[in-house]
Motif scaffolding. Structure first.
Motif, short mmCIF file in Angstrom:
data_model
loop_
_atom_site.label_atom_id
_atom_site.label_comp_id
_atom_site.label_asym_id
_atom_site.label_seq_id
_atom_site.Cartn_x
_atom_site.Cartn_y
_atom_site.Cartn_z
N GLN A 253 45.10 47.05 26.91
CA GLN A 253 43.69 46.70 26.67
C GLN A 253 43.28 45.54 27.58
O GLN A 253 43.95 44.51 27.60
CB GLN A 253 43.51 46.28 25.21
N LYS A 254 42.16 45.74 28.25
CA LYS A 254 41.68 44.72 29.18
C LYS A 254 40.28 44.24 28.76
O LYS A 254 39.57 44.98 28.10
CB LYS A 254 41.51 45.32 30.58
N HIS A 255 39.94 43.04 29.20
CA HIS A 255 38.52 42.65 29.09
C HIS A 255 37.99 42.51 30.50
O HIS A 255 38.76 42.51 31.47
CB HIS A 255 38.37 41.33 28.30
N LYS A 256 36.67 42.38 30.62
CA LYS A 256 36.13 42.29 31.99
C LYS A 256 36.34 40.89 32.56
O LYS A 256 36.58 39.94 31.80
CB LYS A 256 34.65 42.68 32.00
N ASP A 257 36.24 40.79 33.87
CA ASP A 257 36.33 39.47 34.50
C ASP A 257 34.97 38.80 34.31
O ASP A 257 33.96 39.21 34.91
CB ASP A 257 36.64 39.61 36.00
N ASN A 258 34.96 37.78 33.49
CA ASN A 258 33.67 37.20 33.11
C ASN A 258 33.05 36.31 34.18
O ASN A 258 31.86 36.00 34.12
CB ASN A 258 33.79 36.44 31.78
N PHE A 259 33.85 35.93 35.16
CA PHE A 259 33.28 35.15 36.27
C PHE A 259 32.40 36.06 37.14
O PHE A 259 31.24 35.77 37.39
CB PHE A 259 34.40 34.52 37.10
N HIS A 261 31.27 38.96 36.36
CA HIS A 261 30.17 39.45 35.51
C HIS A 261 29.02 38.43 35.51
O HIS A 261 27.85 38.77 35.70
CB HIS A 261 30.66 39.71 34.09
N THR A 262 29.38 37.16 35.32
CA THR A 262 28.37 36.10 35.28
C THR A 262 27.55 36.10 36.58
O THR A 262 26.32 35.98 36.55
CB THR A 262 29.04 34.73 35.07
N LEU A 263 28.23 36.23 37.70
CA LEU A 263 27.50 36.18 38.97
C LEU A 263 26.55 37.38 39.11
O LEU A 263 25.45 37.25 39.66
CB LEU A 263 28.47 36.13 40.15
N GLU A 264 26.97 38.49 38.57
CA GLU A 264 26.08 39.66 38.59
C GLU A 264 24.83 39.39 37.75
O GLU A 264 23.71 39.75 38.14
CB GLU A 264 26.81 40.85 37.96
N VAL A 265 25.05 38.75 36.63
CA VAL A 265 23.93 38.43 35.74
C VAL A 265 22.96 37.46 36.44
O VAL A 265 21.73 37.62 36.37
CB VAL A 265 24.43 37.83 34.40
N VAL A 266 23.53 36.47 37.13
CA VAL A 266 22.67 35.50 37.83
C VAL A 266 21.85 36.20 38.92
O VAL A 266 20.65 35.95 39.07
CB VAL A 266 23.52 34.35 38.43
N ASP A 267 22.47 37.08 39.66
CA ASP A 267 21.71 37.82 40.69
C ASP A 267 20.64 38.71 40.04
O ASP A 267 19.51 38.76 40.52
CB ASP A 267 22.64 38.71 41.53
N ASP A 376 21.86 40.72 31.58
CA ASP A 376 23.25 40.70 31.10
C ASP A 376 23.85 42.11 31.03
O ASP A 376 25.05 42.30 30.88
CB ASP A 376 23.27 40.04 29.72
N ILE A 377 22.98 43.11 31.14
CA ILE A 377 23.49 44.49 31.07
C ILE A 377 24.05 44.87 32.44
O ILE A 377 23.32 45.24 33.35
CB ILE A 377 22.37 45.47 30.65
N THR A 378 25.35 44.74 32.58
CA THR A 378 25.97 45.04 33.88
C THR A 378 26.92 46.23 33.76
O THR A 378 27.71 46.47 34.65
CB THR A 378 26.74 43.82 34.42
N LYS A 384 25.28 54.25 28.88
CA LYS A 384 25.08 53.01 28.11
C LYS A 384 23.95 52.19 28.71
O LYS A 384 23.12 51.62 28.00
CB LYS A 384 26.36 52.17 28.15
N PHE A 385 23.94 52.12 30.05
CA PHE A 385 22.92 51.35 30.75
C PHE A 385 21.53 51.81 30.32
O PHE A 385 20.65 51.00 29.98
CB PHE A 385 23.11 51.52 32.26
#
Ligand code: ATP
Length: 474
Positions: A253-259, A261-267, A376-378, A384-385
């Motif tokens: 089980q993995k989680h996403k790389d939140n760093f 992800h965060t940069l995608e949200v900022v863009d 935040d929807i990345t 789902k999107f």
């Protein structure tokens, strides 16, 4: 090359004449020339370098202007500032600089134009235009800055290792210009930044934040944050962000790389808002995830209460970086705190009461919160999107509908504590809070409308349940 056409503004003629009177040469240098050649619109800060005293030149220019604007003199730096119309003109004498280990403030001597160009941070910032009568508009470009402008390259005039070590703020500036202009930092320069990243410690937080804000205000801020991370700078001033890096895996089980992800949200958010504080909220919305990360066999990776932790971290981060601890900080905190609410809402059927609670909690920030959450929807899963965005549309429509009907955005209880005290002849006590809470809950749930009449009835009913006697009817 000659760029007389960059110097159409009357002020340049005046400076040229004043320089001639003083028998010295003067040049326009730096951002004004760069932005003219890049066609970036007119640069309101104009830097003038005089081969002689910049302060004397500024005074002479002022004397030639209609209202003789007051020259501001900065003795310690040997510079002078002259405001004229919407321009701020900075004058400095050409100088040669040498640095020592522990300070970014150099030892300064008078120098030639070339010495002055040598001390500039980047080739594209060392371009100068002559203001001398005979060569008016001639470009002086000893480091091929024009070629670097064409090739979109950030390069230092001298050895980058020394340039960055001398004044480590230049590392931030390199990344900031690369982000603003969408340029690439030349390889040796990039290596030198990585090598010198520790030196950023001698730069004050205020100056770092100025550059961070400019990166955040750019079209694609992720470019700058990726460079800050790759060069090892980011961890020195925003360790909360670098802590989000990486993907853990336990039992498949993995989680996403939140760093990332965060940069995608900022863009994403930068396509919808120029509000730099909303961009800060996007940058920080997941910082609580690092300290709250847990794995359990049953549910996999969780980040329980990360929004609450994150909003507390915002305060400490702002304080450490000497950012304002005012309503801007509170705004960022609140958005971080509420950042998961709309998406949780949008995952299921959107109910009136959930929307009403959201509007109640977010108040005037509700629209910005929705912008943040849409960004935040990345998810890369198209189904789902689409579902989340469709549900968000429903949430947005419901926000308007609920607001028109129930007015809970800046909720004022229809029954006050005073009303309750009078009705039941109470001293300040727990029951008052209980009644108020019951009324608020009933309104948010939609059990009663947000009106006095209904709230009054519920007050009487609740008081009765609590064993209170009616003392005075309205
Ligand atoms: P902007 O106004 O977009 O920030 P700018 O280039 O005008 O761009 P300033 O900070 O006003 O930026 O600096 C003016 C000029 O001074 C620069 O173009 C550069 O030549 C020089 N300069 C500024 N800071 C440094 C530094 N830390 N080291 C060397 N030169 C610098």
């Amino acid at each position: 090359m000659n760029y007389k056409n960059a110097l159409n503004h009357t002020i340049f003629k005046v400076i040229s004449e004043a320089a001639k009177d003083l028998n010295l040469d003067a040049y326009v240098i730096g951002g004004f020339v760069r932005d003219f050649l890049l066609d970036r619109g007119s640069h309101k800060d104009i830097d003038i370098v005089a081969i002689g005293s910049g302060i004397e030149l500024a005074k002479a220019v002022s004397r030639k202007l209609p209202d003789q604007p007051k020259v501001q003199i900065f003795k310690t730096y040997g510079t002078a500032m002259l405001p004229f119309e919407d321009l701020e003109i900075e004058f400095v004498g050409a100088r040669k600089e040498s640095y020592n280990e522990n300070s970014r403030n150099p030892v300064v001597e008078n120098g030639t134009l070339e010495d002055d160009q040598n001390r500039r941070d980047f080739t594209i910032n060392a371009l100068a235009l002559s203001l001398k009568e005979s060569t008016f508009g001639d470009l002086l470009d000893p480091f091929n800055g024009v070629k670097d402008l064409e090739d979109k390259i950030i390069r230092t005039p001298l050895n980058p290792d020394i340039t960055y070590s001398d004044d480590p703020l230049r590392m931030m500036r390199a990344i900031r210009f690369a982000t603003q202009l969408d340029f690439e930092i030349e390889k040796q320069s990039l290596n030198a930044i990585s090598k010198n990243n520790e030196r950023i410690k001698i730069i004050t937080n205020e100056r770092i934040v100025v550059e961070l804000n400019k990166i955040l205000e750019s079209k694609t801020p992720s470019k700058g944050f990726l460079l800050l991370e790759q060069t090892g700078l980011l961890k020195h001033f925003l360790p909360e962000l670098t802590a989000l890096k990486g993907i853990d895996e336990i039992e498949g089980q993995k989680h996403k790389d939140n760093f990332y992800h965060t940069l995608e949200v900022v863009d994403n958010i930068s396509e919808h808002t120029d509000n730099v504080w909303l961009r800060w909220a996007a940058l920080l919305h997941d910082i609580g995830k690092a300290p709250t990360k847990k794995f359990s066999k049953k549910v996999g990776w969780t980040f329980h209460t990360h929004e609450f932790e994150g909003s507390k971290m915002v305060y400490h981060l702002f304080k450490r970086l000497k950012m304002p601890l005012n309503d801007k900080m509170k705004y960022v905190q609140k958005l971080v705190f509420l950042s998961s609410r709309p998406i949780v809402l949008a995952q299921d059927e959107v109910t009136d009461s959930a929307v009403r609670r959201l509007v109640f909690d977010a108040g005037d920030y509700v629209d910005d919160l929705m912008t943040l959450c849409a960004a935040d929807i990345t998810t890369k899963n198209p189904k789902k999107f689409e579902k989340y965005h469709n549900n968000f549309k429903i949430v947005r429509d419901k926000i308007i509908e609920v607001e028109e009907r129930d007015h809970v955005r800046n909720f004022q209880p229809p029954i006050t504590g005073e009303d309750i005290i009078k009705t039941f002849n109470l001293k300040p006590s727990r029951e008052i809070g209980q009644i108020k809470e019951t009324i608020k809950e009933a309104i948010l749930e939609g059990d009663i409308p947000n009106e006095y009449e209904a709230a009054y009835e519920l007050m009487l009913e609740t008081g009765k349940k609590l064993g209170l006697k009616i003392h005075e009817k309205r």
